[in-house]
Design an enzyme around this catalytic site. Structure first.
Site, mmCIF file in Angstrom:
data_model
loop_
_atom_site.group_PDB
_atom_site.id
_atom_site.type_symbol
_atom_site.label_atom_id
_atom_site.label_comp_id
_atom_site.label_asym_id
_atom_site.label_seq_id
_atom_site.Cartn_x
_atom_site.Cartn_y
_atom_site.Cartn_z
ATOM 1 N N ASP A 1 73.367 37.542 -35.403
ATOM 2 C CA ASP A 1 73.278 37.214 -35.963
ATOM 3 C C ASP A 1 72.132 35.845 -35.645
ATOM 4 O O ASP A 1 71.183 36.105 -34.789
ATOM 5 C CB ASP A 1 74.867 36.466 -36.166
ATOM 6 C CG ASP A 1 74.988 36.212 -37.871
ATOM 7 O OD1 ASP A 1 73.684 35.374 -38.124
ATOM 8 O OD2 ASP A 1 75.394 36.360 -38.630
ATOM 9 N N ASP A 2 72.146 34.860 -36.332
ATOM 10 C CA ASP A 2 70.978 33.662 -36.879
ATOM 11 C C ASP A 2 71.430 33.288 -34.866
ATOM 12 O O ASP A 2 72.110 33.783 -34.048
ATOM 13 C CB ASP A 2 71.195 32.480 -37.410
ATOM 14 C CG ASP A 2 70.545 31.960 -37.395
ATOM 15 O OD1 ASP A 2 69.387 32.204 -36.360
ATOM 16 O OD2 ASP A 2 70.828 30.601 -38.809
ATOM 17 N N LYS B 1 70.345 41.737 -41.236
ATOM 18 C CA LYS B 1 71.800 41.028 -42.451
ATOM 19 C C LYS B 1 70.265 40.197 -43.164
ATOM 20 O O LYS B 1 70.422 39.232 -41.866
ATOM 21 C CB LYS B 1 72.638 40.411 -41.546
ATOM 22 C CG LYS B 1 73.518 39.820 -42.765
ATOM 23 C CD LYS B 1 74.421 38.866 -41.328
ATOM 24 C CE LYS B 1 75.506 37.240 -41.831
ATOM 25 N NZ LYS B 1 76.264 36.742 -41.366
ATOM 26 N N TRP B 2 70.323 40.037 -44.142
ATOM 27 C CA TRP B 2 69.696 39.347 -44.973
ATOM 28 C C TRP B 2 70.057 38.318 -45.470
ATOM 29 O O TRP B 2 70.711 38.464 -46.564
ATOM 30 C CB TRP B 2 68.347 40.434 -46.518
ATOM 31 C CG TRP B 2 67.230 39.373 -46.707
ATOM 32 C CD1 TRP B 2 68.138 38.551 -47.642
ATOM 33 C CD2 TRP B 2 66.096 40.096 -46.576
ATOM 34 N NE1 TRP B 2 66.171 37.742 -48.264
ATOM 35 C CE2 TRP B 2 65.420 39.317 -47.977
ATOM 36 C CE3 TRP B 2 65.856 41.542 -46.451
ATOM 37 C CZ2 TRP B 2 64.424 39.186 -48.198
ATOM 38 C CZ3 TRP B 2 64.669 42.013 -47.163
ATOM 39 C CH2 TRP B 2 63.303 41.081 -48.172
ATOM 40 N N ASP B 3 70.218 37.259 -45.041
ATOM 41 C CA ASP B 3 70.386 35.829 -45.182
ATOM 42 C C ASP B 3 69.639 34.930 -46.371
ATOM 43 O O ASP B 3 68.708 35.609 -45.974
ATOM 44 C CB ASP B 3 71.457 34.947 -44.421
ATOM 45 C CG ASP B 3 72.016 34.505 -44.661
ATOM 46 O OD1 ASP B 3 72.568 33.174 -45.363
ATOM 47 O OD2 ASP B 3 73.142 33.914 -43.195
ATOM 48 N N ALA B 4 70.239 34.345 -46.588
ATOM 49 C CA ALA B 4 69.465 33.147 -47.781
ATOM 50 C C ALA B 4 70.368 32.190 -48.138
ATOM 51 O O ALA B 4 71.139 31.811 -48.715
ATOM 52 C CB ALA B 4 69.251 33.901 -49.247
ATOM 53 N N ASN B 5 70.647 30.569 -47.663
ATOM 54 C CA ASN B 5 70.492 29.271 -47.484
ATOM 55 C C ASN B 5 70.864 28.702 -47.933
ATOM 56 O O ASN B 5 70.810 27.025 -46.969
ATOM 57 C CB ASN B 5 70.980 29.801 -45.829
ATOM 58 C CG ASN B 5 72.175 30.636 -45.051
ATOM 59 O OD1 ASN B 5 73.504 30.441 -45.732
ATOM 60 N ND2 ASN B 5 71.670 31.092 -43.715
ATOM 61 N N CYS C 1 73.556 39.176 -48.208
ATOM 62 C CA CYS C 1 73.476 37.899 -47.535
ATOM 63 C C CYS C 1 73.269 36.458 -48.201
ATOM 64 O O CYS C 1 72.455 36.811 -48.709
ATOM 65 C CB CYS C 1 74.064 37.781 -46.087
ATOM 66 S SG CYS C 1 75.451 35.580 -45.934
ATOM 67 N N ASP D 1 81.484 33.143 -46.624
ATOM 68 C CA ASP D 1 81.223 32.399 -45.320
ATOM 69 C C ASP D 1 82.958 32.605 -44.860
ATOM 70 O O ASP D 1 82.988 32.337 -43.245
ATOM 71 C CB ASP D 1 80.417 31.882 -44.713
ATOM 72 C CG ASP D 1 78.568 32.039 -45.184
ATOM 73 O OD1 ASP D 1 78.554 33.171 -44.397
ATOM 74 O OD2 ASP D 1 78.389 31.200 -44.590
#
Length: 734
Positions: free
Chosen positions: A356-357, A470-474, A520, A542
């Site tokens: 992850d990040d 894993k494509w995130d957008a926060n 995500c 989350d």
């Protein structure tokens, strides 16, 4: 004079017949239900019916409507009402013509229907304005076996200058019943897809978002509408819709003076006027619609079947068991941390490790959420041997390898922000507001689209063994504006951002058809059919706390299938809520989706280690049933009983798995009793309890055989009366 009088008399009798002959019935049909419209050239198309398929539609040829009190206009329900004439309700279409005229009147031109393949039929109804060269095509795709109808709209024109499209809805649905009960969803971060049902009254109920990104975290573009009584699982008439769009949306439910419920669904018109040039087309997203006369259960099964086949990637393949590094390591890791997690994951029988990040950034290392986002080079201090070393290490241990990205975002403290400040979403000279210490990149700009694509390509190129992203957008979009769009077209931003995102998705999928991609967005911020079609699964929230996940996944799985629902076992106390729950309860909840782990596996020791390893093996046994089976809900967590239960049944009805959970203390003399659904009454079934702790069974008849008829009509009882007690039963044909 006699001839003229004779001709006039003839016309009095002939004209109705000519009108009847020119009237046609247009049907959009699946195997079990249909939409029916009537059309006469140069008149409005009438929306007649949506429901179970009819054996005879000829009576619709003569159906009449109540007239207005002072005009020949009739109170007809139109296919696609625009603002104009005597339509006073929220319109599906609102535009301003190049000469400043605000009204539009759409009339029927023609229609055609064709088979796309053996299961899909496309029907297009062509409309035009009565006076202006404005053309609207209403498009339906009927998925026969899945009983899904996807509706969308395309507008174009040949006026001399641009027209202003102020609202372009995807669908209009009129329903006339005695009463209406709307099921919709609300939430926030870590509490997505909370279910709410209410009776609609006269006036307008609006569900909308103006957040642009993470558009489904607080609200949802999905709804259920039950007629005449609150929604039930197995009885009653239910209409359902879900907008396939990842940006701003608006659902309007308006009960008018006639008692008709008028449902308008589509992109949110807020600050989104589109200046449409002559010869250009503007297309709405699809509204995904289905209907049931037998309650909510068939609605979900329709959506799930359709999603697995048409609305997600690799929906016909079993999805792997994942260990994600986030809650086990956060930003604080090195190579040894990761390789140890991989070693332990392999011992448990996990199939995929996802880093992850925190793995990138050198000038501005990503050791927290305040720096490095946008600089997609491996952090050489943290990971001196590189991502390839870790990916190869995982593969050599028998695991596949995945990695996290958030390519739409940038930290102010990054090389990217320094090099390309013009790429950041910004409103003139106003402050660019950070959220989670980050800004939003402007995907309406083709240069930014190319950058995001290259980011994906560069990350995948770090190792040939990367098989999962894993494509995130926060963060949301706020204070929006674009340095790429002209001053006159700033209101195009909301539309062009999403279209730019989809453009990137499409290019990625064309080049990397086999890579698995998780959708995500701070958890469940993009749980919609527009984005899901490019992804293998989504991260529902989350919040990994098992009790909360029962509620989150109940709402989510009303529309989206288990195979697409990432559901992870995390540590106790839970990192989001602090709640302490048994490992068995956490596994029993997570196994009802796509099972994964979100923890430091070395923390599971002793008896818990043996239990976890056995539970993972049990999931592999039931995985085909959970991921491909039909969902039947038995007890809602929103009910008063304090229990929740559902089951998945294989398509051939030879196997099923039942999940049951106790959400509170029920008292020592109480027990959970339920009748089973979806089984074949003529078959015999053996029931075996899985995930037993210390060989203790909650089912007193563990290992025994019952007829399907008995299980359906009489049911079973489970001893799960205490908080966080749970049961998983495998039901197998004998």
């Amino acid at each position: 004079m006699k001839y003229i009088l004779f001709s006039f008399i003839c016309l009095l009798f002939v004209c109705p017949e000519v009108s009847a002959q020119s009237k046609q019935i247009i049907q959009v049909e699946t195997d079990n239900h249909s939409m029916i419209f009537s059309a006469v050239p140069n008149e409005k198309v009438v929306f007649l019916y949506w429901g179970d398929k009819l054996a005879d539609v000829k009576p619709f040829m003569n159906k009449g409507f109540k007239g207005q009190p002072d005009t020949s206009d009739e109170l007809v329900t139109q296919l696609y009402p625009s603002y104009g004439g005597r339509f006073y309700l929220n319109p599906a279409l609102k535009l301003t013509h190049e000469d400043g005229v605000l009204t539009t009147e759409l009339i029927y031109v023609s229609s055609e229907s064709k088979n796309i393949d053996s299961n899909r039929t496309e029907t297009v109804i062509h409309l035009k304005d009565k006076l202006y060269p404005v053309f609207v095509d209403v498009r339906f795709i009927a998925y026969k076996k899945e009983n899904i109808i996807a509706q969308s709209v395309v507008i174009s024109h040949n006026e001399s200058k641009a027209i202003k499209v102020e609202n372009l809805a995807s669908s209009y649905i009129p329903i006339h019943r005695e009463s209406y009960y709307l099921t919709h969803f609300h939430g926030t971060w870590a509490a997505e897809m909370q279910v709410e049902e209410e009776k609609l009254t006269h006036g307008t109920k609006v569900i909308e978002t103006k957040k642009g990104v993470r558009a489904t975290q607080s609200e949802s573009p999905s709804f259920l509408l039950s007629s005449n009584a609150p929604g039930s699982e197995n009885t009653g008439e239910v209409f359902a819709g879900s907008l396939a769009w990842s940006g701003n949306y608006r659902l309007s439910f308006e009960v008018d003076e006639t008692g008709t419920l008028n449902i308008i669904s589509g992109m949110n018109p807020f600050a989104a006027t589109y200046n449409l040039e002559a010869g250009r087309k503007l297309e709405s997203p699809q509204m995904i619609l289905t209907y049931s006369s037998s309650g909510k259960g068939p609605i979900s099964r329709n959506y799930h079947d359709w999603t697995r086949k048409y609305a997600m990637t690799h929906g016909d393949q079993l999805h792997p068991i994942i260990l994600n590094s986030w809650e086990g390591a956060y930003f604080d890791f090195n190579e040894k941390t990761i390789t140890t997690m991989i070693d332990n994951a392999a011992k448990f029988g996990v199939e995929m490790f996802v880093l992850d990040d925190g793995w990138f950034g050198n000038k501005y290392p990503r050791n927290g959420d305040n720096a490095g986002l946008g600089d997609w080079q491996t952090n050489v201090k943290k990971l001196p041997k590189g991502i390839r070393y870790l990916a190869d290490y995982a593969v050599n241990k028998g695991l596949n390898f995945g990695i996290w990205i958030e390519p739409e975002m940038v930290n102010p403290k990054s090389e990217l922000a320094e090099k390309h400040p013009e790429w950041i979403v910004q409103s003139g000279k106003r402050d660019i507001l950070p959220m989670r210490n980050q800004w939003l990149l402007d995907l309406s700009n083709p240069q930014v689209q190319n950058f995001v694509l290259k980011t994906f390509e560069d990350v995948v190129a770090l190792s040939p063994n990367i098989s999962y992203i894993k494509w995130d957008a926060n963060r949301h979009a706020d204070n929006v504006g674009s340095t790429y769009l002209s001053a006159d077209d700033q209101t195009h931003f909301w539309y062009e951002y999403v279209k730019g995102l989809y453009n990137v998705y499409e290019r990625i999928r064309a080049k990397y058809p086999d890579i698995q991609i998780q959708l995500c967005s701070s958890g469940g911020g993009r749980v919609d059919f527009g984005a899901l079609r490019y992804h293998d699964e989504f991260w529902a929230s989350d919040n990994t706390n098992a009790l909360d996940r029962i509620f989150i996944q109940y709402g989510t799985n009303l529309f989206f299938p288990a195979i697409a629902t990432g559901s992870h076992v995390s540590t106790s106390p839970n990192h989001q809520t602090g709640m302490i729950t048994p490992l068995k309860f956490r596994f029993d909840v997570a196994m009802s989706g796509r099972l994964g782990m979100e923890l430091q596996p070395s923390d599971i020791t002793g008896d818990e280690y043996a239990f976890a390893k056995a539970a993972i093996n049990d999931y592999k046994l039931i995985r085909p049933i959970v991921q491909f089976g039909d969902l039947y809900r038995l007890a809602s967590p929103y009910g008063d009983s304090g229990w929740a239960s559902h089951m998945y049944v294989s398509k051939d009805k030879k196997q099923s798995v039942l999940f049951a959970y106790s959400l509170k203390y029920h008292g020592r003399t109480t027990y959970f009793e339920t009748k089973l659904s979806g089984l074949d009454a003529a078959k015999m079934y053996k029931i075996t309890e899985l995930n037993k702790e210390n060989n203790h069974s909650s089912f007193g008849n563990d290992g025994q055989v019952f007829s399907g008829d008995f299980l359906i009509k009489s049911g079973i009882t489970l001893n799960i009366g205490e908080p966080f007690k749970s049961s998983v039963l495998l039901i197998t044909e004998q």
